[in-house]
Design a protein around this motif. Structure first.
Motif, PDB file in Angstrom:
ATOM      1  N   ARG A   1     -18.374 -15.585 -16.623  1.00  0.00           N
ATOM      2  CA  ARG A   1     -19.632 -16.235 -16.997  1.00  0.00           C
ATOM      3  C   ARG A   1     -20.861 -15.441 -16.583  1.00  0.00           C
ATOM      4  NH1 ARG A   1     -19.018 -21.432 -13.605  1.00  0.00           N
ATOM      5  NH2 ARG A   1     -18.428 -19.754 -12.157  1.00  0.00           N
ATOM      6  N   ILE A   2     -20.658 -14.325 -15.902  1.00  0.00           N
ATOM      7  CA  ILE A   2     -21.770 -13.578 -15.336  1.00  0.00           C
ATOM      8  C   ILE A   2     -21.821 -12.185 -15.957  1.00  0.00           C
ATOM      9  CG2 ILE A   2     -22.784 -12.677 -13.208  1.00  0.00           C
ATOM     10  CD1 ILE A   2     -22.781 -15.696 -13.327  1.00  0.00           C
ATOM     11  N   ALA A   3     -23.031 -11.667 -16.179  1.00  0.00           N
ATOM     12  CA  ALA A   3     -23.205 -10.418 -16.921  1.00  0.00           C
ATOM     13  C   ALA A   3     -23.027  -9.160 -16.076  1.00  0.00           C
ATOM     14  CB  ALA A   3     -24.577 -10.394 -17.595  1.00  0.00           C
ATOM     15  N   TYR A   4     -22.754  -9.266 -14.785  1.00  0.00           N
ATOM     16  CA  TYR A   4     -22.469  -8.070 -14.006  1.00  0.00           C
ATOM     17  C   TYR A   4     -21.086  -7.540 -14.373  1.00  0.00           C
ATOM     18  CZ  TYR A   4     -26.426  -8.585 -10.797  1.00  0.00           C
ATOM     19  OH  TYR A   4     -27.681  -8.648 -10.255  1.00  0.00           O
ATOM     20  N   LEU A   5     -21.004  -6.218 -14.502  1.00  0.00           N
ATOM     21  CA  LEU A   5     -19.729  -5.566 -14.774  1.00  0.00           C
ATOM     22  C   LEU A   5     -19.326  -4.730 -13.570  1.00  0.00           C
ATOM     23  CD1 LEU A   5     -20.427  -4.386 -18.431  1.00  0.00           C
ATOM     24  CD2 LEU A   5     -19.120  -6.393 -17.688  1.00  0.00           C
ATOM     25  N   THR A   6     -18.082  -4.331 -13.560  1.00  0.00           N
ATOM     26  CA  THR A   6     -17.570  -3.506 -12.465  1.00  0.00           C
ATOM     27  C   THR A   6     -16.588  -2.496 -13.022  1.00  0.00           C
ATOM     28  OG1 THR A   6     -16.539  -3.552 -10.261  1.00  0.00           O
ATOM     29  CG2 THR A   6     -15.692  -5.104 -11.905  1.00  0.00           C
ATOM     30  N   GLY A   7     -16.379  -1.434 -12.294  1.00  0.00           N
ATOM     31  CA  GLY A   7     -15.455  -0.396 -12.721  1.00  0.00           C
ATOM     32  C   GLY A   7     -15.481   0.749 -11.732  1.00  0.00           C
ATOM     33  N   ASN A   8     -14.803   1.826 -12.096  1.00  0.00           N
ATOM     34  CA  ASN A   8     -14.693   2.971 -11.199  1.00  0.00           C
ATOM     35  C   ASN A   8     -15.553   4.153 -11.636  1.00  0.00           C
ATOM     36  OD1 ASN A   8     -12.834   1.619  -9.509  1.00  0.00           O
ATOM     37  ND2 ASN A   8     -11.180   2.097 -10.955  1.00  0.00           N
ATOM     38  N   GLN A   9     -16.387   3.945 -12.650  1.00  0.00           N
ATOM     39  CA  GLN A   9     -17.350   4.959 -13.066  1.00  0.00           C
ATOM     40  C   GLN A   9     -18.563   4.244 -13.668  1.00  0.00           C
ATOM     41  OE1 GLN A   9     -14.222   4.884 -14.851  1.00  0.00           O
ATOM     42  NE2 GLN A   9     -15.203   3.450 -16.283  1.00  0.00           N
ATOM     43  N   VAL A  10     -19.685   4.953 -13.691  1.00  0.00           N
ATOM     44  CA  VAL A  10     -20.927   4.399 -14.225  1.00  0.00           C
ATOM     45  C   VAL A  10     -21.238   5.086 -15.548  1.00  0.00           C
ATOM     46  CG1 VAL A  10     -23.396   4.042 -13.820  1.00  0.00           C
ATOM     47  CG2 VAL A  10     -21.782   3.970 -11.898  1.00  0.00           C
ATOM     48  N   PRO A  11     -21.429   4.341 -16.637  1.00  0.00           N
ATOM     49  CA  PRO A  11     -21.785   4.975 -17.912  1.00  0.00           C
ATOM     50  C   PRO A  11     -23.054   5.798 -17.781  1.00  0.00           C
ATOM     51  CG  PRO A  11     -21.180   2.666 -18.242  1.00  0.00           C
ATOM     52  CD  PRO A  11     -21.269   2.881 -16.763  1.00  0.00           C
ATOM     53  N   GLU A  12     -23.126   6.871 -18.549  1.00  0.00           N
ATOM     54  CA  GLU A  12     -24.273   7.771 -18.487  1.00  0.00           C
ATOM     55  C   GLU A  12     -25.570   7.025 -18.806  1.00  0.00           C
ATOM     56  OE1 GLU A  12     -25.851  11.938 -20.548  1.00  0.00           O
ATOM     57  OE2 GLU A  12     -23.856  11.136 -21.005  1.00  0.00           O
TER      58      GLU A  12
ATOM     59  N   ILE B   1     -25.994 -10.353  -5.175  1.00  0.00           N
ATOM     60  CA  ILE B   1     -25.477 -11.697  -4.932  1.00  0.00           C
ATOM     61  C   ILE B   1     -25.140 -12.318  -6.279  1.00  0.00           C
ATOM     62  CG2 ILE B   1     -25.964 -13.970  -3.959  1.00  0.00           C
ATOM     63  CD1 ILE B   1     -28.045 -12.599  -2.154  1.00  0.00           C
ATOM     64  N   THR B   2     -23.926 -12.783  -6.429  1.00  0.00           N
ATOM     65  CA  THR B   2     -23.499 -13.332  -7.711  1.00  0.00           C
ATOM     66  C   THR B   2     -22.424 -14.386  -7.481  1.00  0.00           C
ATOM     67  OG1 THR B   2     -22.717 -12.736  -9.923  1.00  0.00           O
ATOM     68  CG2 THR B   2     -21.714 -11.574  -8.077  1.00  0.00           C
ATOM     69  N   ARG B   3     -22.105 -15.093  -8.535  1.00  0.00           N
ATOM     70  CA  ARG B   3     -21.066 -16.121  -8.451  1.00  0.00           C
ATOM     71  C   ARG B   3     -19.766 -15.563  -9.005  1.00  0.00           C
ATOM     72  NH1 ARG B   3     -20.806 -21.018  -7.027  1.00  0.00           N
ATOM     73  NH2 ARG B   3     -23.067 -21.094  -6.759  1.00  0.00           N
ATOM     74  N   ILE B   4     -18.686 -15.729  -8.260  1.00  0.00           N
ATOM     75  CA  ILE B   4     -17.347 -15.373  -8.713  1.00  0.00           C
ATOM     76  C   ILE B   4     -16.490 -16.622  -8.573  1.00  0.00           C
ATOM     77  CG2 ILE B   4     -15.338 -13.911  -8.355  1.00  0.00           C
ATOM     78  CD1 ILE B   4     -17.135 -11.746  -7.326  1.00  0.00           C
ATOM     79  N   GLY B   5     -16.076 -17.140  -9.705  1.00  0.00           N
ATOM     80  CA  GLY B   5     -15.379 -18.425  -9.684  1.00  0.00           C
ATOM     81  C   GLY B   5     -16.339 -19.515  -9.239  1.00  0.00           C
ATOM     82  N   ARG B   6     -15.941 -20.292  -8.240  1.00  0.00           N
ATOM     83  CA  ARG B   6     -16.792 -21.383  -7.749  1.00  0.00           C
ATOM     84  C   ARG B   6     -17.660 -20.972  -6.566  1.00  0.00           C
ATOM     85  NH1 ARG B   6     -12.924 -26.797  -7.755  1.00  0.00           N
ATOM     86  NH2 ARG B   6     -12.462 -26.791 -10.013  1.00  0.00           N
ATOM     87  N   ASN B   7     -17.471 -19.757  -6.085  1.00  0.00           N
ATOM     88  CA  ASN B   7     -18.134 -19.363  -4.853  1.00  0.00           C
ATOM     89  C   ASN B   7     -19.126 -18.218  -5.077  1.00  0.00           C
ATOM     90  OD1 ASN B   7     -16.483 -21.155  -3.289  1.00  0.00           O
ATOM     91  ND2 ASN B   7     -14.818 -19.664  -3.499  1.00  0.00           N
ATOM     92  N   ALA B   8     -20.144 -18.188  -4.230  1.00  0.00           N
ATOM     93  CA  ALA B   8     -21.102 -17.084  -4.240  1.00  0.00           C
ATOM     94  C   ALA B   8     -20.538 -15.931  -3.426  1.00  0.00           C
ATOM     95  CB  ALA B   8     -22.439 -17.533  -3.682  1.00  0.00           C
TER      96      ALA B   8
END
Length: 405
Positions: free
Chosen positions: A300-311, A371-378
């Motif tokens: 539900r949140i627009a933050y992404l994660t991964g092991n590299q950062v797009p140019e 700071i973001t929400r993951i599941g029910r918790n911050a």
């Protein structure tokens, strides 16, 4: 509010005497510190023309960050605020190249200037006599532009693509209600049935409520979301949602909902990535993630994660995942000698400025706290920032829009 121009002001400012007077006024500082002194000096030289001269020079200086050729144009304050940035207008004109176009809310001509370079014939119409007079001055060298006084809700051309930019303020305040735009968006759509139509809108509109059958394109410029454009089916390019990212260096990329949105569900990677606002507003976060080998921290949140950062995109390298409790955060930041602290927030009701004051960072090491929400918790991620998109700073960012991600 700014000076209220009349047609006689426009006539003077466009005359040889007005052009000479503007060049004279442009040599003044016209800062807040010198305003009264400069205005008195202009009044002594130009009497009742002083206010229009000073306002025009100040508006031209503001416009240079937004519009090409602004140093010779005429504006009102409202018209400049509402004008489409040149690079955004140029992008739209490129999509319409070769077509005859009618801008039914042309104002002072910012959109027309770019259309005139790409299209064989262009019509601009408006109900405001002063803005039409300014458009005539601003587009004096464009031989393929016809200007007319006309109501945007009364069709007065045939065989043209219709462009409209309804005013986004109602009762003096910015509105996200399509029915409160001027002219109202539902009325505008009804006025041109079956026509090829492009309507510029605020990116915060709830596009799903419009029941729009064409394409919604959200455009950002230099990291800031500028507008959404509704393209009717005849102008759409196979997609229903598009994010277009522009910058002042001429680099452009686009993403549509025709691309894959298949992404894995995994624990956070090495980086947190904050996608461009156009991607978020267009509801294409999953598509962006799939294209760049990323995944979401939470669906539900627009933050992404991964092991590299797009140019060209700003990323935050995760140092530690912390429990979101102020006491433990304060202890951890003090242990790490945290000084300058950027705080980014999504999906959690936190004011970054107030939180920083309570955390009282006083060390020498800069950090970013996400700071973001993951599941029910911050959750709180302590990071170092790296990347090129936008300046650093605090932000309380919204959760995803109602469009699919």
């Amino acid at each position: 509010m700014g000076y209220s121009f009349g047609r006689e002001d426009v006539a003077f400012l466009g005359s040889a005497a007005g052009i000479a007077a503007l060049a004279e006024v442009d040599r003044l500082e016209l800062t807040s510190a010198t305003h009264l002194r400069d205005l008195e000096r202009v009044r002594r030289a130009h009497e009742d023309r002083a206010a229009s001269l000073v306002e025009t020079v100040r508006l031209r200086r503001r416009a240079t960050a937004k519009l090409a050729d602004a140093e010779t144009w005429l504006f009102t304050d409202d018209a400049l605020q509402q004008a489409t940035p040149t690079l955004v207008a140029r992008h739209r004109a490129a999509r319409l190249a070769g077509r005859a176009v009618h801008d039914v809310t042309c104002s002072i001509g910012a959109e027309l200037a770019e259309l005139a370079r790409a299209c064989p014939s262009v019509i601009g119409s408006d109900l405001d006599d002063v803005r039409l007079s300014m458009a005539a001055h601003n587009l004096a060298d464009a031989r393929n532009v016809l200007l007319a006084k006309a109501d945007a809700l009364a069709s007065c051309s045939v065989g043209t693509v219709v462009i409209a930019d309804p005013a986004r303020r109602a009762d003096g305040r910015r509105t996200h209600d399509p029915a409160k735009l001027q002219p109202p968006l539902p009325d505008l759509l009804l006025a041109y049935p079956g026509r090829d139509l492009a309507v510029k809108c605020a990116p915060g509109l709830d596009f799903d409520r419009l029941d729009w059958s064409g394409e919604v394109e959200v455009v950002s410029l230099d990291g800031a979301v500028r507008e959404a454009c509704l393209w009717s089916q005849g102008l759409a390019e196979s997609a229903t949602r598009r994010a277009t990212v522009l910058n002042s260096h001429g680099e452009t990329w686009t993403l549509t909902d025709t691309e894959s949105d298949e992404i894995p569900e995994q624990e956070p990677g090495e980086w947190i990535i904050d996608p461009d606002g156009a991607v978020v507003r267009a509801g294409l976060v999953r598509h962006y993630a799939a294209k760049h080998g990323l995944w979401q921290l939470d669906p539900r949140i627009a933050y992404l994660t991964g092991n590299q950062v797009p140019e060209g995109v700003r990323g935050f390298r995760i140092i530690d995942r912390l429990e979101y409790r102020e006491k433990s955060l304060r202890t951890e930041l003090r242990k790490r000698e945290c000084g300058a602290l950027e705080i980014l927030v999504r999906g959690v009701d936190v004011d970054p400025d107030q939180l920083r004051r309570r955390l009282k960072p006083s060390g020498s090491q800069p950090y970013t706290l996400v700071i973001t929400r993951i599941g029910r918790n911050a959750a709180a991620f302590l990071c170092t920032a790296h990347g090129t998109r936008g300046a650093t700073g605090d932000a309380r960012l919204p959760a995803l829009p109602t469009a699919p991600v």
